[in-house]
Design an enzyme around this catalytic site. Structure first.
Site, PDB file in Angstrom:
ATOM      1  N   THR A 138      -2.164   7.019  -6.256  1.00  0.00           N
ATOM      2  CA  THR A 138      -1.724   5.622  -6.355  1.00  0.00           C
ATOM      3  C   THR A 138      -1.758   5.208  -7.815  1.00  0.00           C
ATOM      4  O   THR A 138      -2.799   5.259  -8.461  1.00  0.00           O
ATOM      5  CB  THR A 138      -2.627   4.716  -5.495  1.00  0.00           C
ATOM      6  OG1 THR A 138      -2.493   5.139  -4.143  1.00  0.00           O
ATOM      7  CG2 THR A 138      -2.212   3.261  -5.603  1.00  0.00           C
TER       8      THR A 138
ATOM      9  N   LYS B  51       2.506   7.177  -5.803  1.00  0.00           N
ATOM     10  CA  LYS B  51       2.743   5.960  -5.004  1.00  0.00           C
ATOM     11  C   LYS B  51       2.621   4.734  -5.903  1.00  0.00           C
ATOM     12  O   LYS B  51       1.588   4.529  -6.531  1.00  0.00           O
ATOM     13  CB  LYS B  51       1.699   5.879  -3.887  1.00  0.00           C
ATOM     14  CG  LYS B  51       1.745   4.588  -3.087  1.00  0.00           C
ATOM     15  CD  LYS B  51       0.830   4.666  -1.869  1.00  0.00           C
ATOM     16  CE  LYS B  51       0.841   3.398  -1.058  1.00  0.00           C
ATOM     17  NZ  LYS B  51       0.048   2.310  -1.649  1.00  0.00           N
TER      18      LYS B  51
ATOM     19  N   ARG C  90      -6.404 -11.201  -5.737  1.00  0.00           N
ATOM     20  CA  ARG C  90      -6.103 -11.800  -4.431  1.00  0.00           C
ATOM     21  C   ARG C  90      -7.017 -12.998  -4.274  1.00  0.00           C
ATOM     22  O   ARG C  90      -8.234 -12.868  -4.141  1.00  0.00           O
ATOM     23  CB  ARG C  90      -6.314 -10.779  -3.324  1.00  0.00           C
ATOM     24  CG  ARG C  90      -5.399  -9.550  -3.520  1.00  0.00           C
ATOM     25  CD  ARG C  90      -6.149  -8.285  -3.372  1.00  0.00           C
ATOM     26  NE  ARG C  90      -5.383  -7.131  -3.823  1.00  0.00           N
ATOM     27  CZ  ARG C  90      -5.645  -5.887  -3.462  1.00  0.00           C
ATOM     28  NH1 ARG C  90      -6.619  -5.648  -2.612  1.00  0.00           N
ATOM     29  NH2 ARG C  90      -4.941  -4.899  -3.940  1.00  0.00           N
TER      30      ARG C  90
ATOM     31  N   TYR D  19      -7.587   7.600  -5.405  1.00  0.00           N
ATOM     32  CA  TYR D  19      -7.941   6.781  -6.570  1.00  0.00           C
ATOM     33  C   TYR D  19      -8.855   7.651  -7.407  1.00  0.00           C
ATOM     34  O   TYR D  19      -9.853   8.173  -6.894  1.00  0.00           O
ATOM     35  CB  TYR D  19      -8.690   5.515  -6.137  1.00  0.00           C
ATOM     36  CG  TYR D  19      -7.801   4.400  -5.622  1.00  0.00           C
ATOM     37  CD1 TYR D  19      -6.746   3.910  -6.382  1.00  0.00           C
ATOM     38  CD2 TYR D  19      -8.045   3.812  -4.384  1.00  0.00           C
ATOM     39  CE1 TYR D  19      -5.943   2.872  -5.910  1.00  0.00           C
ATOM     40  CE2 TYR D  19      -7.253   2.773  -3.908  1.00  0.00           C
ATOM     41  CZ  TYR D  19      -6.207   2.312  -4.682  1.00  0.00           C
ATOM     42  OH  TYR D  19      -5.416   1.294  -4.222  1.00  0.00           O
TER      43      TYR D  19
ATOM     44  N   ALA E 297      -4.382   2.651   3.949  1.00  0.00           N
ATOM     45  CA  ALA E 297      -5.023   1.331   3.846  1.00  0.00           C
ATOM     46  C   ALA E 297      -6.527   1.546   3.929  1.00  0.00           C
ATOM     47  O   ALA E 297      -7.015   2.267   4.799  1.00  0.00           O
ATOM     48  CB  ALA E 297      -4.542   0.389   4.949  1.00  0.00           C
ATOM     49  N   ALA E 298      -7.227   0.911   2.998  1.00  0.00           N
ATOM     50  CA  ALA E 298      -8.675   1.075   2.892  1.00  0.00           C
ATOM     51  C   ALA E 298      -9.374   0.426   4.085  1.00  0.00           C
ATOM     52  O   ALA E 298      -8.836  -0.473   4.723  1.00  0.00           O
ATOM     53  CB  ALA E 298      -9.154   0.425   1.593  1.00  0.00           C
TER      54      ALA E 298
ATOM     55  N   GLY F 197       2.168  -0.426   6.253  1.00  0.00           N
ATOM     56  CA  GLY F 197       0.777  -0.729   5.950  1.00  0.00           C
ATOM     57  C   GLY F 197       0.191  -1.697   6.956  1.00  0.00           C
ATOM     58  O   GLY F 197      -0.420  -1.309   7.958  1.00  0.00           O
TER      59      GLY F 197
ATOM     60  N   ASP G 281       7.744   1.725   0.661  1.00  0.00           N
ATOM     61  CA  ASP G 281       7.002   0.891   1.614  1.00  0.00           C
ATOM     62  C   ASP G 281       7.087  -0.550   1.166  1.00  0.00           C
ATOM     63  O   ASP G 281       7.571  -0.860   0.090  1.00  0.00           O
ATOM     64  CB  ASP G 281       5.541   1.368   1.792  1.00  0.00           C
ATOM     65  CG  ASP G 281       4.641   1.070   0.598  1.00  0.00           C
ATOM     66  OD1 ASP G 281       4.944   0.164  -0.228  1.00  0.00           O
ATOM     67  OD2 ASP G 281       3.599   1.749   0.486  1.00  0.00           O
TER      68      ASP G 281
ATOM     69  N   HIS H 152       2.519  -1.996  -3.555  1.00  0.00           N
ATOM     70  CA  HIS H 152       1.208  -2.110  -2.918  1.00  0.00           C
ATOM     71  C   HIS H 152       1.189  -3.293  -1.934  1.00  0.00           C
ATOM     72  O   HIS H 152       0.191  -4.009  -1.807  1.00  0.00           O
ATOM     73  CB  HIS H 152       0.138  -2.302  -4.010  1.00  0.00           C
ATOM     74  CG  HIS H 152      -1.182  -1.661  -3.715  1.00  0.00           C
ATOM     75  ND1 HIS H 152      -1.627  -0.525  -4.338  1.00  0.00           N
ATOM     76  CD2 HIS H 152      -2.188  -2.013  -2.873  1.00  0.00           C
ATOM     77  CE1 HIS H 152      -2.841  -0.217  -3.906  1.00  0.00           C
ATOM     78  NE2 HIS H 152      -3.198  -1.108  -3.007  1.00  0.00           N
TER      79      HIS H 152
HETATM   80  C1  LIG Z   1      -5.546  -4.050   3.625  1.00  0.00           C
HETATM   81  C2  LIG Z   1      -4.778  -3.084   2.772  1.00  0.00           C
HETATM   82  C3  LIG Z   1      -5.456  -2.054   2.162  1.00  0.00           C
HETATM   83  C4  LIG Z   1      -4.758  -1.152   1.359  1.00  0.00           C
HETATM   84  N1  LIG Z   1      -5.425  -0.111   0.805  1.00  0.00           N
HETATM   85  C5  LIG Z   1      -4.750   0.795   0.072  1.00  0.00           C
HETATM   86  C6  LIG Z   1      -5.412   1.932  -0.453  1.00  0.00           C
HETATM   87  O1  LIG Z   1      -6.605   2.144  -0.233  1.00  0.00           O
HETATM   88  N2  LIG Z   1      -4.676   2.775  -1.215  1.00  0.00           N
HETATM   89  C7  LIG Z   1      -3.342   2.586  -1.470  1.00  0.00           C
HETATM   90  O2  LIG Z   1      -2.718   3.371  -2.168  1.00  0.00           O
HETATM   91  N3  LIG Z   1      -2.678   1.539  -0.946  1.00  0.00           N
HETATM   92  C8  LIG Z   1      -3.355   0.643  -0.189  1.00  0.00           C
HETATM   93  N4  LIG Z   1      -2.670  -0.404   0.358  1.00  0.00           N
HETATM   94  C9  LIG Z   1      -1.212  -0.536   0.165  1.00  0.00           C
HETATM   95  C10 LIG Z   1      -0.428   0.169   1.296  1.00  0.00           C
HETATM   96  O3  LIG Z   1      -0.565   1.560   1.200  1.00  0.00           O
HETATM   97  C11 LIG Z   1       1.073  -0.143   1.257  1.00  0.00           C
HETATM   98  O4  LIG Z   1       1.569   0.104  -0.034  1.00  0.00           O
HETATM   99  C12 LIG Z   1       1.435  -1.570   1.671  1.00  0.00           C
HETATM  100  O5  LIG Z   1       0.542  -2.059   2.640  1.00  0.00           O
HETATM  101  C13 LIG Z   1       2.859  -1.595   2.219  1.00  0.00           C
HETATM  102  O6  LIG Z   1       3.270  -2.877   2.532  1.00  0.00           O
HETATM  103  P1  LIG Z   1       3.223  -3.508   4.037  1.00  0.00           P
HETATM  104  O7  LIG Z   1       1.773  -3.848   4.289  1.00  0.00           O
HETATM  105  O8  LIG Z   1       4.086  -4.704   3.894  1.00  0.00           O
HETATM  106  O9  LIG Z   1       3.752  -2.465   4.988  1.00  0.00           O
HETATM  107  C14 LIG Z   1      -3.354  -1.318   1.165  1.00  0.00           C
HETATM  108  C15 LIG Z   1      -2.696  -2.362   1.809  1.00  0.00           C
HETATM  109  C16 LIG Z   1      -3.373  -3.251   2.603  1.00  0.00           C
HETATM  110  C17 LIG Z   1      -2.612  -4.354   3.285  1.00  0.00           C
HETATM  111  O1  LIG Z   2      -7.104  -3.357  -1.077  1.00  0.00           O
HETATM  112  C1  LIG Z   2      -6.299  -2.574  -1.588  1.00  0.00           C
HETATM  113  O2  LIG Z   2      -5.074  -2.801  -1.596  1.00  0.00           O
HETATM  114  C2  LIG Z   2      -6.771  -1.363  -2.210  1.00  0.00           C
HETATM  115  O3  LIG Z   2      -5.962  -0.561  -2.551  1.00  0.00           O
HETATM  116  C3  LIG Z   2      -8.196  -1.118  -2.441  1.00  0.00           C
HETATM  117  C4  LIG Z   2      -8.673  -0.920  -3.723  1.00  0.00           C
HETATM  118  C5  LIG Z   2     -10.032  -0.738  -3.949  1.00  0.00           C
HETATM  119  C6  LIG Z   2     -10.919  -0.728  -2.898  1.00  0.00           C
HETATM  120  C7  LIG Z   2     -10.450  -0.899  -1.624  1.00  0.00           C
HETATM  121  C8  LIG Z   2      -9.092  -1.099  -1.394  1.00  0.00           C
END
Ligand SMILES: Cc1cc2nc3c(=O)[nH]c(=O)nc-3n(C[C@H](O)[C@H](O)[C@H](O)COP(=O)(O)O)c2cc1C
Ligand SMILES: O=C(O)C(=O)c1ccccc1
Length: 376
Positions: free
Chosen positions: A163, A237, A172, A137, A79-80, A324, A301, A261
């Site tokens: 990813t 992923k 969003r 990414y 998660a970012a 996540g 996930d 995601h």
């Molecule tokens: C705030 C946030 C940021 C995320 N950032 C990324 C990311 O940087 N890279 C990525 O592959 N997935 C990202 N994801 C997706 C998560 O890796 C994951 O697939 C997802 O949160 C799983 O669902 P859950 O939140 O219901 O557990 C992000 C999810 C959230 C909620």
């Molecule tokens: O927010 C996200 O889910 C995510 O994957 C993301 C993508 C670009 C920048 C920061 C987070």
């Protein structure tokens, strides 16, 4: 720190503590949030079958993920920008991963550099014990991504997690309304300013059109490019169809994560738990057709909030599950201790559910543990 009874209790407290910018960014799904809701509600359509009188005095959740022994099949999704959750950011999550012997995937867009995350766990016996994978990414300037991969390999990351479900960012609505942006006190620590890596807000505004720095031109062939620049294992992923699961087999990746995601990308795609059987069946059929070839491990996930959700995912063929948002909520309420408590609760619930279903090890969890109503 305060002791919580379940993940939902932690979520409530965490969401009330965050400002709207961060709360909305963390909790949002894309557009109508249909997929976000299905990711949760579809677990309710799978029921568990309790088998009795089976001696469950020593239930163990231990398993292997890509050959590495782990205490539990529950791992931490990338998660970012975890600096939005707690001042420790990814360092807190990394410490929790270490203290609970869990696997953690670090996001490309972390507020802590990948080297600093590894040094948060200095007492690991050797690099191969590292519980960290790096999510990738790919940048339009491939040299920047190559540099990142070289650094990750050197630092001791065991796998790269590409990813594949975000060539452009999902829409969003709350983030668009808030004009979400990363607060100025945080940085995307894996890059320096000269590398022109976009902030999430820039990606939001440009991701669907042009000008974003993430490379939307990526195709299956780029797996060969990745192999040419790194010897880390490769995990994809964001696989959601049997067609793509078969392609992943053909491209010989080491593992796939069934993921949408967290409902943040393509709204109205199915929940991950509903599509998991189709994916595991495709990988099994490939394996039967090519008995001498290795096939990717399958993880998932999305919406995991209870130990019973984990049993259902494993029963449908996942080897591991990733969390996540629960990890983010834990980080908000208590830094590394909060993340540890989240993992503790889910693992306690998993052991409890296993005992009541009548199994002592994760290998015994199979289709016989569940009743599945048609999910699609
Ligand atoms: C705030 C946030 C940021 C995320 N950032 C990324 C990311 O940087 N890279 C990525 O592959 N997935 C990202 N994801 C997706 C998560 O890796 C994951 O697939 C997802 O949160 C799983 O669902 P859950 O939140 O219901 O557990 C992000 C999810 C959230 C909620
Ligand atoms: O927010 C996200 O889910 C995510 O994957 C993301 C993508 C670009 C920048 C920061 C987070």
């Amino acid at each position: 720190m305060r002791v919580y009874a379940c993940i939902d209790d932690i979520e409530k407290v965490a969401r009330s503590r965050l400002d709207a910018n961060a709360e909305n960014y963390y909790s949002s799904g894309a557009v109508d949030e249909t997929t976000l809701a299905l990711n949760r509600s579809d677990y309710g359509r799978i029921l568990l079958r309790p088998r009795v009188l089976r001696n469950v005095t020593s239930v163990t959740t231990s398993t292997t993920i890509l050959g590495r022994q782990v205490a539990s099949p529950i791992a931490i999704a990338p998660a970012a920008m975890q600096g939005l959750a707690h001042s420790d950011g990814e360092l807190g999550t990394a410490k929790a991963a270490k203290n609970t012997a869990s696997l953690m995937i670090l996001s490309t867009y972390s507020n802590t550099s990948l080297e600093d995350v590894i040094s948060a766990t200095p007492d690991l016996p050797q690099a191969s014990e590292s519980p960290f994978w790096l999510q990738l990414y790919v940048h339009q300037d491939r040299c920047i991504s190559e540099g990142l991969l070289k650094r990750a390999e050197k630092a001791g990351y065991q796998a790269l997690v590409l990813t594949v479900d975000a060539p452009v960012l999902g829409r969003r609505l709350k983030d668009l309304r808030n004009k979400f942006s990363m607060p100025p006190h945080l940085k995307l620590a894996n890059f320096d300013a000269s590398q022109g890596v976009m902030t999430a807000s820039e990606r939001n505004s440009t991701g669907a059109t042009s000008g974003a720095k993430a490379d939307a031109s990526l195709t299956w062939k780029d797996i060969d490019w990745l192999r040419s620049v790194t010897s880390m294992k490769i995990v994809l992923k964001g696989i959601m169809t049997h067609e793509d699961a078969l392609l992943a087999c053909q491209w010989k990746v080491d593992a796939i994560i069934v993921s949408n995601h967290g409902g943040r990308q393509l709204d109205t795609c199915p929940s991950t738990i509903s599509i998991l059987p189709e994916i595991t069946a495709a990988v099994k059929s490939y394996s039967h057709a090519h008995p001498t070839l290795p096939v990717p491990e399958v993880y998932m996930d999305g919406g995991i909030r209870r130990g019973t959700d984990v049993v259902k995912a494993l029963a449908l063929g996942a080897r591991a599950v990733f969390i996540g948002r629960p990890m983010l909520w834990g980080l908000v309420v208590g830094g590394h201790e909060g993340v540890e408590q989240v993992l503790q609760i889910l693992n306690d619930e998993l052991r409890n559910a296993m005992a009541l279903v009548g199994v002592q090890s994760v290998d015994e969890i199979g289709e016989g543990c569940i009743i599945r109503k048609s999910l699609l």
